[in-house]
Design a protein around this motif. Sequence first.
Motif, PDB file in Angstrom:
ATOM      1  N   ARG A   1      43.012  15.468   5.715  1.00 61.65           N
ATOM      2  CA  ARG A   1      44.342  14.854   5.707  1.00 61.65           C
ATOM      3  C   ARG A   1      44.681  14.211   7.053  1.00 61.65           C
ATOM      4  O   ARG A   1      45.437  13.252   7.126  1.00 61.65           O
ATOM      5  CB  ARG A   1      45.410  15.909   5.363  1.00 61.65           C
ATOM      6  N   ALA A   2      44.120  14.789   8.139  1.00 64.59           N
ATOM      7  CA  ALA A   2      44.468  14.291   9.473  1.00 64.59           C
ATOM      8  C   ALA A   2      43.837  12.930   9.767  1.00 64.59           C
ATOM      9  O   ALA A   2      44.354  12.171  10.570  1.00 64.59           O
ATOM     10  CB  ALA A   2      44.055  15.293  10.544  1.00 64.59           C
ATOM     11  N   ARG A   3      42.666  12.628   9.137  1.00 64.27           N
ATOM     12  CA  ARG A   3      42.079  11.303   9.354  1.00 64.27           C
ATOM     13  C   ARG A   3      41.633  10.718   8.022  1.00 64.27           C
ATOM     14  O   ARG A   3      40.465  10.786   7.665  1.00 64.27           O
ATOM     15  CB  ARG A   3      40.910  11.357  10.339  1.00 64.27           C
ATOM     16  N   PRO A   4      42.574  10.156   7.263  1.00 62.07           N
ATOM     17  CA  PRO A   4      42.205   9.594   5.954  1.00 62.07           C
ATOM     18  C   PRO A   4      41.351   8.331   6.081  1.00 62.07           C
ATOM     19  O   PRO A   4      40.514   8.083   5.235  1.00 62.07           O
ATOM     20  CB  PRO A   4      43.542   9.293   5.282  1.00 62.07           C
TER      21      PRO A   4
ATOM     22  N   LEU B   1      42.607  20.361   6.068  1.00 62.09           N
ATOM     23  CA  LEU B   1      43.518  19.801   7.075  1.00 62.09           C
ATOM     24  C   LEU B   1      42.876  18.612   7.775  1.00 62.09           C
ATOM     25  O   LEU B   1      43.514  17.588   8.041  1.00 62.09           O
ATOM     26  CB  LEU B   1      43.815  20.902   8.100  1.00 62.09           C
ATOM     27  N   GLN B   2      41.584  18.750   8.040  1.00 60.59           N
ATOM     28  CA  GLN B   2      40.829  17.695   8.726  1.00 60.59           C
ATOM     29  C   GLN B   2      40.825  16.412   7.893  1.00 60.59           C
ATOM     30  O   GLN B   2      41.024  15.323   8.422  1.00 60.59           O
ATOM     31  CB  GLN B   2      39.405  18.205   8.945  1.00 60.59           C
TER      32      GLN B   2
END
Lengths: 256, 229
Positions: free
Chosen positions: B98-101, B95-96
């Motif tokens: 994806r949250a900051r690509p 999730l992490q």
Amino acid sequence: MKLTLHVWRQKNAASQGKMERYEVEANEHMSFLEMLDVLNEELIGKGQEPVAFDHDCREGICGSCGFVINGVAHGPMPGTTVCQLHMRHFKAGDELYLEPWRASAFPVVKDLVVDRGAFDRIIASGGYISASTGSAPDANAVPIPKKYADLSMDAAQCIGCGACVAACPNASASLFTSAKISHLGVLPQGEPERRERALRMVATATAEGFGNCTNIGECEAVCPKGIRLEFIARMNRDYIQASWLQRQESSAGGVG
Amino acid sequence: MSTATTALAGKAARDVRFLDSTIGKKVVMAITGVILVGFVIGHLLGNLQVYQGPHALDVYAEKLKSLPPLLWGTRIVLLISVGLHIWSAVTLAGLQKRARPVGYVKLKPVTSTYASRTMYWSGPILALFIVYHLLHFTTGQAHPQFVEGKVHQNLVLGFQNPLVSASYILAMLMLGMHLYHGVWSMFQTVGVNHPKYTPMLKKLAAAVSAFLVIGNISIPISVLAGVIK
């Protein structure tokens, strides 16, 4: 004072951006945004595209402005937004890197401007009280002990600037969401929907693409309004209780 | 009947949603964390008997093995806890990502501790260490002079190899870092944060970490120094 700026330039959401180097002559009485205004006038004079950044009140209360300066959201001074940051805190020859908030839920619109619509959608999913408002109620018609009023006001200080998301290594919106849950939940008017609110707003934050909280505390450190990690614990409490203790509605219930 | 089924469906759906949520996963991580911290404290307290002479550990091991329900009950609970702890970490790490690509060119942490920022590193390193540790002192495949049941002798011969001792010491420093953040963090995750108690919990985390690091590291150092023979 002469400064070297490295600014993220990106034409629009679809294009690739990159860091561009600029030199700017500022003086110590300027605010940070005024320094950028000077840079932009120069750029316009040269027929170039000015650096786009969000701003509105320039008094530190509207939540419009904000970008990352040398790796810290809203810059090096604690408890301030970028607009309330002044050039006296910098010295001649400083090299500054300006970058937009980085999160997949905050897509870059242009240069340092990001789309924070995800915050609006989190609020729309539960950050309200369902009551017919009518005219304004009498002050103190509902007695609220000072400590709860204070706690609510502490949470309600959140201006939704997004610095918490920018500073979080997980791009989590936990500090923002918890502030919006808590400022209502600690008051009697917000109590009936407290748990449902936590369920909906946390689910929306995840659906919008924000990460999870790892209790690191960077959000609290950069928050211009001093929102505390305590509110995230409170949100977790509300969420856990909501998940396990929420009663189902029943058509047979409540008939006396 | 129909009401009961609906209620059950509602409850089951709620459990799934809870475990799907970021907070639910963190609660799983916190609860399994409590179990694992409890174990490492007990594990150290047991192992400190190594200072009571060459037979104490062998007798202690014999005693544990004579109580299969306790031994296997503990092992099963630990295995499940480790599994869930890793499951929660892996899903949240995804999730992490994806949250900051796109990351920052410059990033300067303001208050966070090194320990808190490196949980996704210290965790996997500890997992590898646990596998090695089990192969080394429990089943013996990674121990050239392993003798079943001779716990004290296995320990002394194992730690006389400076490389082995060094790897244990490094792993224990990792454990200390992991728990310096973890022991406080699990309270925050389940919603315990109060101006009165949080500073105490942070001190507790530091104390637990220091106890585990100093206690565990003292054993290979004592072997290398010739104090434990």
